[in-house]
Write a protein that holds these residues in place. Structure first.
Motif, short mmCIF file in Angstrom:
data_model
loop_
_atom_site.label_atom_id
_atom_site.label_comp_id
_atom_site.label_asym_id
_atom_site.label_seq_id
_atom_site.Cartn_x
_atom_site.Cartn_y
_atom_site.Cartn_z
N VAL A 1 0.91 -1.12 -0.02
CA VAL A 1 -0.02 -0.25 0.07
C VAL A 1 0.95 1.36 0.13
N ARG A 2 2.04 1.16 0.91
CA ARG A 2 2.61 2.33 1.13
C ARG A 2 4.06 1.84 1.32
N SER A 3 5.23 2.68 1.02
CA SER A 3 6.63 2.41 1.45
C SER A 3 7.29 3.77 2.01
N VAL A 4 8.05 3.18 3.05
CA VAL A 4 8.73 4.35 3.53
C VAL A 4 10.34 3.88 3.84
N SER A 5 11.13 4.67 3.73
CA SER A 5 12.70 4.31 3.91
C SER A 5 13.50 5.51 4.51
N HIS A 6 14.61 5.17 4.87
CA HIS A 6 15.67 5.97 5.56
C HIS A 6 16.93 5.38 5.33
N ASP A 7 17.77 6.37 4.74
CA ASP A 7 19.12 6.15 4.58
C ASP A 7 19.88 6.40 5.85
N PHE A 8 20.67 5.58 6.36
CA PHE A 8 21.37 5.69 7.53
C PHE A 8 22.87 6.49 7.14
N VAL A 9 23.47 6.91 7.96
CA VAL A 9 24.72 7.61 7.71
C VAL A 9 25.68 7.09 8.67
N PRO A 10 26.91 6.51 8.10
CA PRO A 10 27.31 6.58 7.02
C PRO A 10 26.91 5.61 5.65
#
Length: 115
Positions: free
Chosen positions: A43-52
């Protein structure tokens, strides 16, 4: 829905490609493929890029969710799918192959828990 229909599948992905593990597109596509192959729909997608580095992605499904977290520096990822539809052993094997191929992994360790 009865509680005995709830299942969670967990997949530890080991020896995966650093490039794949650090690509939001690869992770999202892998989760969408897992949902589709399990007969579920996103239905829906969420994402997060972690550093580094590293990615977190979650897909909301009408039937529950599928999520992933990657650690490119160790070549590992963890995928979990919780659903109110039972997951057959055949489907689990198919999903292991999908994830192994998507992340160019050496192996995928999977477990299923009835909730």
């Amino acid at each position: 829905m009865q509680n005995d229909q709830l299942q969670t599948m967990t997949c530890k992905i080991i020896g995966a490609s650093i490039t794949c593990l650090n690509s939001r597109i690869v992770v999202q596509q892998a989760l969408r493929e897992v949902a589709w192959r399990a007969g579920l729909s996103a239905v829906r997608s969420v994402s997060h890029d972690f550093v580094p580095n590293g990615i977190g992605v979650a897909l909301l499904l009408p039937e529950a969710h599928v999520a992933a977290r990657t650690w490119p520096e160790t070549g590992r990822a963890y995928v979990t799918m919780t659903t109110c539809q039972p997951i057959s052993a055949e489907t689990v094997t198919r999903l292991e192959r999908v994830l192994g191929a998507a992340f160019a992994a050496e192996r995928v360790e999977t477990g299923v828990v009835n909730l």
